[in-house]
Structures are given as C-alpha cells and as structure tokens.
Write an enzyme that holds these catalytic residues in place. Sequence first.
Site, mmCIF file in Angstrom:
data_model
loop_
_atom_site.group_PDB
_atom_site.id
_atom_site.type_symbol
_atom_site.label_atom_id
_atom_site.label_comp_id
_atom_site.label_asym_id
_atom_site.label_seq_id
_atom_site.Cartn_x
_atom_site.Cartn_y
_atom_site.Cartn_z
ATOM 1 N N CYS A 398 0.842 -1.193 0.000
ATOM 2 C CA CYS A 398 0.000 0.000 0.000
ATOM 3 C C CYS A 398 0.882 1.249 0.000
ATOM 4 O O CYS A 398 1.477 1.573 -1.028
ATOM 5 C CB CYS A 398 -0.973 -0.034 1.183
ATOM 6 S SG CYS A 398 -2.348 1.121 1.018
ATOM 7 N N HIS A 525 -3.474 -5.245 0.125
ATOM 8 C CA HIS A 525 -2.954 -5.781 1.383
ATOM 9 C C HIS A 525 -3.016 -7.314 1.334
ATOM 10 O O HIS A 525 -3.987 -7.917 1.809
ATOM 11 C CB HIS A 525 -3.765 -5.259 2.566
ATOM 12 C CG HIS A 525 -3.533 -3.821 2.885
ATOM 13 N ND1 HIS A 525 -2.612 -3.400 3.819
ATOM 14 C CD2 HIS A 525 -4.095 -2.692 2.368
ATOM 15 C CE1 HIS A 525 -2.615 -2.084 3.889
ATOM 16 N NE2 HIS A 525 -3.500 -1.636 3.008
ATOM 17 N N GLU A 527 -1.616 -9.474 3.068
ATOM 18 C CA GLU A 527 -1.538 -10.133 4.372
ATOM 19 C C GLU A 527 -2.901 -10.593 4.873
ATOM 20 O O GLU A 527 -2.992 -11.548 5.664
ATOM 21 C CB GLU A 527 -0.903 -9.205 5.412
ATOM 22 C CG GLU A 527 -1.697 -7.960 5.774
ATOM 23 C CD GLU A 527 -1.396 -6.751 4.913
ATOM 24 O OE1 GLU A 527 -1.655 -5.613 5.345
ATOM 25 O OE2 GLU A 527 -0.897 -6.948 3.782
#
Length: 601
Positions: A398, A525, A527
């Site tokens: 990001c 993102h 993750e």
Amino acid sequence: MKYVLVTGGVVSGLGKGVTASSIGLLLKACGLRVTSIKIDPYLNTDAGTMSPFEHGEVFVLDDGGEVDLDLGNYERFLDIKLTRDNNITTGKIYQFVIDKERRGDYLGKTVQVVPHITDAIQEWIERVAVIPVDGKEGPADVCVIELGGTIGDIESMPFIEALGQFSYRVGPGNFCLVHVSLVPVLNVVGEQKTKPTQHSVRGLRGLGLTPNILACRSALPLEENVKEKLSQFCHVPLASIITLYDVSNIWHIPLILRDQKAHNAILRALNLHGNTREPMLEEWTSMAKICDTLHDPVRIAMVGKYTGLSDSYLSVLKALLHASVACRRKLIIDWVPSTDLEDTTEQESPDVHEAAWNLLKGADGVLVPGGFGDRGVQGKILAAKYARENNIPYLGICLGMQIAVIEFAQNIMNWQDANSTEFDPNTKHPCVIFMPEGSKTHMGGTMRLGSRRTYFHAKDCKSAKLYGNVNYVDERHRHRYEVNPDLVMKLEKSGLAFVGKDESGSRMEILELPSHPYYVGVQFHPEFKSRPGKPSAVFLGLIAASCGQLDVLLKAPVVDYSLPSKLVTRNSYSTAKVYQNGHAKHPPNGTYYGNGNGVHA
C-alpha cells in the site's frame, strides 16, 4: 443453529480471540461447519477510524468491512471469509435502532435499551449466524460468538442482558458459554490463586449467564487441587475446566484444547455428540511442531510508524510467519521506526539513528507496510532506497508501494520534489494522487475498500509466477491515494515495471524492478488473505528471496514440502507441509517468531 459464547473476566488481553478461533477450529476438525461473530462494545461504527496504537490493526474483509483484528484470527484459523456484519459494535446497533425509530417502525413507542436494543442484538446475531462463510451453501452448524471487553464493563451491559435473554430463548442444548479467566501466581505465595476467577464467575452468574466451561489462563497447567477448588466454587464440572497455559506459539492452543477434551465438553453442552467425529488435526499438529523446531534465521526489517505496538501490524506478522515456515526459516523481526532513519533524528539522537540503520543494514529483507500521514515518510523512502541500491529484497504494501514509486522518481528520474499529494499538495511531480472517488471530509468507510481484481500485464514477472501464472488475482484493498496514471509511462520508460493493473488498466496494483533480485510493491494488502499452510504469494517471495530460495521457488507452479531437506516448488493455494532444515545460532537481537516462550503465530 448452535451457539458458543466466549466471554472474558478479571483482566483484558487474556486471548479471547485466539480461544474463540481455536474452539472454532476444534469444532471444524470434528466435522462441523463453523462461523464466527465478534461483539465490540465501543461506540465506533467500525474499526476504520481508530488509531492502530489504540486498537491494533484494522482488518479488512472481502466486502470492504473494516473490522476488529480478531476477525483476522477467525479467518486464518478457520479458513473462512466473513462479512462486515460478523463484527457487531454498539455504534452499529444503536444506529440500526435509531434509523428504525426515525422511520416510525416502533409505532410511537418509547425506544429503550430493554427491549429494543437487546432485541436488535439478538436479531442481528440470528441473522448473521446463518450467512455461509465457508463457500458452501446453507447455514453453518455452530456460531462462535466472542464478547469483547471484560465482564462488568459498563459498555457491555446491553450485550450481556441480550445474550442472557438469548441463551434462555434458544434453550439448553443450543447454547454453550465458555468463560476465559485468569489464574495468577503471586510470587510471594507461589501458588495458583482461584479467587479472581471465583469473583468473575460470580459476577457473570449475577448478570444472568452461567458458564458451561472455564478456560483458565495461566503460566503453567492448573494443579488438580486448584481445578477441584474452581469446580466447587464456580459450579462447573471438573471435566469442563480447561487450562490455557503459555505455549511456544498459538498454533498449539487448539491442540491443548483437544488434549484436555474441550470438544467433548462443548459437544455435550450442545447435544452434538452423535453427529461428530474425533477431531482431525494431524496437519495442524505437524505445522505447530515444525514451527517450534526451526533454527535457520531469516531477518526482516519492518520499517513503519506504529512499531511500538506489534498488533498494529498483526496480519503482516502472521503472513511473514506463514511464509517463513513454508521456507523452513525462523522468522526474526527487527522493528525499525521509520523516523529513526531520518536526518533530523541523526542530529537530535545520533545513537538512535545509528542503531536504526544498523538494524536495517543487518536485515535479509526489508518490508514497508501500509500507513497514513506524513510522519516517518522520509525514513521509509530512505529504507526503500537502501534496499534498491544494495539488492536487498524489498516488499512495499500500500503506502510501501507508493514510497517505492516516490523514491524511484526522486533518485532515478531526478525529480527531486517528487512526492505524494498526501504529503506535499503542491509538488510539481505528483507521483501519487488522491483517488477521484474518495472523500476528504468523511473518514470512515470512504476509501477504496475490500476485494478488487488485479490483472497481470507481464506473464514472465516474478509476481505472476508466485501467484501460479494465473491471469488475475483478487486481493483486499484499503487506500485513498494511488499512483498517478499520467506519470506511469515516464516511470516505466525509466525502468520501473507496473506488472499488475485493475480492470481499467489505469490503476496500478503491482510494481516490480526487473533489474533487482526482488523489489515488489503492491497497492493491496495481501496479508489479509494469508493462511497457515497457505502463505501469501508476495510474502513467500520476500522470504524466499531473503534466504536465497527464490530461484527454486519460481521454477515450477507446485510446492512439495514432503522432502525434509529442500524446497522444491510452489503453488500459492496449496497446503504446504514444512520441515526443519539445519541449525544455526540465534541472532543477538530481534523479535523471534515460532520458538521460545512467547505466544506468537
């Protein structure tokens, strides 16, 4: 529908979220379909506007919901996709009731906490519990509900009342209450003390809820006489008192629940014994044990502005751990506050500045996570420059991707004032700009949020290979600013490759530096979709590059970790079986994941 409620007593931070996730995993291993709900008693509508220092990370769901980080635990443990409605807050409930009152739905009645707020809570739970979250049709068998905060908190009283009514309404055999409490050991006395738990259970019973199971947090397993005392004074059967003692990593929590037959106690309370099997957790057991045996280190420098609280980057840490276990490496995080890398810190605190740079230079890889605001941005730019110039594997997420663009423009294209309009509205070279559909007046829920599709524009790039040579990938987003599409052509002519873009082709999603061993930035993102045994592609690429395994990883699309001595190939959606690979001395500093006395995972 069956319901399991997880509450907490004595103190906050006992691990209710991990306990609820582990209970869900255990029930799933018994053959049941499981969903989860998190209740947060704060007045915020969602977690989106809260500081990471205040509440930890904001977890983002596929539907764009900005929710409590515990929903991330649920998704990782259960491998499910929740919705924004699976996170209930006081703000959402009151907003729902007030909207009904304004429409006249209450037909002139006086709107009160009881029954209108409590009814709304129960209706919300019943409505959300039947939403399928595991990709199958029809409702789940069991809904695990976690009530945030501690029993006795003023703000949670409406939820306690609602859940008391709810347990009575759904009836015995459909509701199981698991109370997580603390059994401390006073150093002076040296014995496990039950009084805090006794008081907590007494308070819970006084509020109309009776625990079926006690889950007691302690440093060591409870002594038998302590369990007998708790059983006698808390009116809980001995077989229903579980010890959640400290473990080397949280992947062991479902296993210690299984070993203490917690599933039998829950299934008895829910009248489900005839419909289940013994829990099948072989792969999970193998993964937990392997995580403890890893010795060869991989050191990652985490360069951010919220490094004072690890929960601010919880999902990033989990994704790094998943990838490091897949590469059979012991993860070491070196926290580098980005402000400490800047010239102003060198002038004010030279020792702090030197220590930060020593950590950065000693790392095998560099990660710059997402963030907001201009504090520490210059330090992140310096970290990206160091990684680019010294061929150190780099992953920017990001803001970390935007930082890579700014640094490249400043130092390769010689646009000295290149910047994001977030940090310098008057820059002559706005490499990163505010998205046209964003709002500058309202903060909550006004970003580009949730799952978006990224199409690969270069088939031979590292990112496409890491994702298994697919045409596109769906990942979750949370940002207000984006790479300026008007400058993309100039950036690419100078050597920066934008290999992933949205469906319009004008929104940059993935960048790479082809001349670099591993220099990747992603606007999304990744993750948030990483899972134990199913590591995120770009995180796996970072770890593999940081420990010299990237070339092997990119050669074929499928992973076979069945061999104990070498990494063979990869598929980003396969379940990896991982094994220890060699031994090495532990480095002198850093945060360790996967061994020791912590509870990281």
